[in-house]
Design an enzyme around this catalytic site. Structure first.
Site, PDB file in Angstrom:
ATOM      1  CB  CYS A   1     -31.097  15.218  14.940  1.00 23.26           C
ATOM      2  SG  CYS A   1     -30.684  13.899  16.102  1.00 23.26           S
ATOM      3  CB  CYS A   2     -27.328  13.529  11.392  1.00 22.88           C
ATOM      4  SG  CYS A   2     -28.378  14.083  10.044  1.00 22.88           S
ATOM      5  N   GLY A   3     -27.606  12.290  14.748  1.00 25.54           N
ATOM      6  CA  GLY A   3     -26.749  12.003  15.876  1.00 25.54           C
ATOM      7  C   GLY A   3     -26.534  10.508  16.055  1.00 25.54           C
TER       8      GLY A   3
END
Length: 269
Positions: A104-106
């Site tokens: 999710c690229c967090g």
């Protein structure tokens, strides 16, 4: 079907009817990166171009500067491990707790700003392209988005010049796609002086910083930017272009790199 996808059985509902079908789904693959015998990070990614991913990730995090900094790299794709040996020991600041980087690229901002402080750089490239070239490049980029068209579940990044598209990489994580491109640039010893990055996703601050680390001054995206990303683009001398779709686009920063008009309308460039 390829390593990036799996087939699953589904029931599709459409126009009031249902049918049993097979659907192609994007694969999600955890890759644990070992550096000099220590567990460094686990990345959730698409299971292709893993060598480029490792090189690009290490360069983006400031662990390496060139491909020659890596003494040896081996990847066990069955077990999901990448073993990297560097020519130098890891610095104390690089030895942090194990990091899990999700698709999710967090990330923790304190983590990635720590490395960005020493690797982000002002881009000196003066490469300029026409507005019509930007639209043509995005069209070519979309035509090469095979994995997205099959699954709808990946991000894509491309490297281009004004002449045309040179290569593309896809991944379930937008930062992974950019790291794969960065690793490709390092491994192939590609000059980024006249290059353009084409991107499928939102222009976030993280995306903008990764572009700056590659030394590329022109970023085209079919999506929107964030305000922090535009502030960074101003500071780092990067032309950020968003909503490149059909016959329109928005040039947000450093407009001098885009020349020519699409039409005579007032809202054209």
């Amino acid at each position: 079907m390829n390593k990036n996808t799996k087939m699953v059985d589904i029931v599709r509902y459409q126009n009031g009817l249902c049918s049993h079908e097979a659907d192609e789904i994007a694969e999600e693959f955890p890759l644990t990166l070992m550096v000099n015998g220590e567990e460094f990070a686990t990345m959730v990614c698409s299971p292709t171009n893993l060598e480029h991913l490792v090189y690009g990730f290490l360069a983006s995090e400031g662990v390496i500067r060139t491909a020659q900094d890596v003494k040896q790299l081996s990847i066990d794709s069955e077990k999901g491990f990448a073993y990297t040996e560097l020519h130098k020991p890891l610095n104390v600041s690089e030895k942090t707790d194990k990091r899990w980087i999700g698709s999710c690229c967090g990330k923790s901002r304190s983590f990635y700003f720590q490395s960005d402080a020493k690797t982000a750089k002002t881009v000196m490239s003066q490469t300029a392209v026409s507005s019509s070239d930007c639209l043509s490049l995005m069209n070519a980029f979309q035509e090469h988005a095979d994995l997205f068209h099959k699954t709808g579940g990946v991000h894509q990044v491309g490297l281009a010049t004004a002449v045309g598209l040179e290569c593309t990489f896809a991944d379930i994580g937008r930062h992974n796609a950019l790291d794969k491109l960065y690793g490709y640039i390092l491994n192939k010893h590609i000059s980024t002086k006249n290059k353009i990055i084409i991107f499928s996703g939102r222009i976030s601050s993280e995306v903008l910083l990764k572009v700056s680390k590659m030394g590329i001054g022109l970023l085209l995206s079919k999506s929107a930017p964030t305000h922090l990303a535009l502030q960074l683009a101003h500071d780092l001398n990067i032309t950020a272009v968003g909503f490149v779709r059909g016959n329109r686009m928005n040039v947000y920063t450093h407009h001098d790199r885009i020349y020519g008009q699409l039409h005579d309308k007032k809202d054209s460039l």
